[in-house]
Design an enzyme around this catalytic site. Structure first.
Site, PDB file in Angstrom:
ATOM      1  CG  ASN A   1      53.855  34.453  48.552  1.00 34.17           C
ATOM      2  OD1 ASN A   1      55.034  34.231  48.793  1.00 34.17           O
ATOM      3  ND2 ASN A   1      53.044  35.012  49.425  1.00 34.17           N
TER       4      ASN A   1
ATOM      5  CB  CYS B   1      43.719  37.398  44.998  1.00 33.92           C
ATOM      6  SG  CYS B   1      42.953  36.176  46.053  1.00 33.92           S
TER       7      CYS B   1
ATOM      8  CB  CYS C   1      45.050  32.113  57.644  1.00 33.61           C
ATOM      9  SG  CYS C   1      44.340  33.112  56.353  1.00 33.61           S
TER      10      CYS C   1
ATOM     11  CB  CYS D   1      49.248  36.638  51.280  1.00 37.40           C
ATOM     12  SG  CYS D   1      49.344  36.798  53.035  1.00 37.40           S
TER      13      CYS D   1
ATOM     14  CB  SER E   1      42.367  40.876  56.251  1.00 41.04           C
ATOM     15  OG  SER E   1      42.630  41.321  54.970  1.00 41.04           O
TER      16      SER E   1
END
Ligand code: SF4
Length: 332
Positions: A280, A108, A94, A323, A183
């Site tokens: 998470n 985020c 990633c 993520c 994404s």
């Protein structure tokens, strides 16, 4: 000094196409160290910039096969890339596309940094090269590259497109389109351009709610890039290799019956593949994860409605590499 990823510069510096091919195979495909590759074309020494990133830190998960790399750019900016060694044997990487991010999604860690700058195509490609080298030492081959790390890739469109072209170019990394994915938070005009140019590379839409008011709270971008506008781009996405929908499940926020009904209604008539993602927690997080049972029930209802649905468990939770946890901090 030219970048090693510029084909014209390589050809200008080495006119012998056979030896240049040997160099390219050794450097990009086998990911051998630059010194070893230069033995084949000594005339390139000192004339090319072989690497723009430095590995500052490496964090290996004690729970799963994730490795987070904290990388330093030439200007001192820090970014992160995450290697995922999946139990099936597959290996994915990633990568980040920006330093920080302007989108400021509520869940985020990267969004909290704000936008600092776009990464160059070389800085994106360097993440791939560094990961390939680490994996080669383990006897592994990098199979998939996903642009899902720090940043919104479609806000760095030109460099992203150049990076993808180099990854799929047979003369460079030679990765097949079905091993690449990006994404996005959902920028309709850029999504349409992406789908036109790379119809066989999968595009994942970070949806997270199909209720306009909820989505606006989670993702400020949704105020201008509304659900209605996103829907207008669906016909273009339907013609691509794969239209994925990412749905981060947040307890009490987007996991209720009305959320499920809105999601089914919004995606009705599409072939979208829905990924239900586990949240998470990270320092300062204001959300809670949904239980495994509740996620399974949500997934079951989506499958019943005809959607291919998977439950995604993020790797790297213990090293803040899952993520929404990437924040470019050393010493995590
Ligand atoms: S989730 Fe992606 S787009 Fe949203 S703030 Fe984080 S890095 Fe940016």
């Amino acid at each position: 000094m030219h970048s090693v990823y510029e084909m014209q510069s390589l050809e200008a510096l080495c006119r012998d196409s056979y030896r240049l091919k040997l160099f390219r195979n050794a450097f990009f495909k086998k990911a051998l160290p630059p010194e070893e590759c230069l033995e084949k074309v000594p005339e390139l020494a000192g004339k090319l910039n072989f690497q723009s990133l430095e590995i500052l830190e490496r964090h290996d998960s004690q729970r799963d096969g994730a490795t987070k790399l904290v990388l330093k750019c030439a200007d001192g900016a820090r970014i992160e890339a995450v290697i995922l060694r999946i139990a099936s044997g597959r290996t994915s990487l990633c990568i980040s596309s920006q330093v920080g991010c302007a989108a400021n999604c509520a869940f985020c860690a990267t969004g909290k940094l704000g936008f600092i700058r776009n990464l160059t195509a070389a800085e994106m490609l360097d993440q791939v090269l560094l990961a390939k080298r680490l994996l080669r030492e383990e006897g592994r081959i990098l199979r998939n590259v996903v642009v899902m790390g720090m940043g919104e890739p479609l806000r760095n469109e030109e460099n992203l497109f150049q990076c993808l072209e180099t990854l799929r170019d047979k003369r460079f990394f030679n990765l097949s389109d079905n091993h690449l994915m990006i994404s996005t938070v959902g920028i309709p005009d850029a999504m349409a351009r992406f789908a036109e140019r790379f119809p066989s590379i999968r595009l994942a839409l970070s949806l997270h709610s199909a209720r306009q008011e909820v989505r606006e709270k989670l993702m400020p971008v949704a105020k201008s890039k509304t659900l209605e506008k996103l829907k207008e781009v669906f016909p273009v996405l339907e013609k691509t290799a794969g239209f994925m929908v990412e749905y981060l499940m947040l307890k009490g926020v987007n996991d209720g019956p009305e959320d499920l009904a809105a999601l089914i209604d919004f995606l009705h008539g599409t072939k979208a593949h829905i990924n239900l993602i586990q949240f998470n927690a990270h320092p300062g997080a204001q959300f809670e994860p949904v239980s495994k049972e509740a996620r399974e029930e949500f997934g079951k209802a989506l499958r019943k409605a005809g959607f291919k649905t998977t439950l995604r468990y993020s790797l790297g939770d213990d090293i803040a590499a899952a993520c929404g946890q990437l924040a470019g901090k050393a010493g995590i």
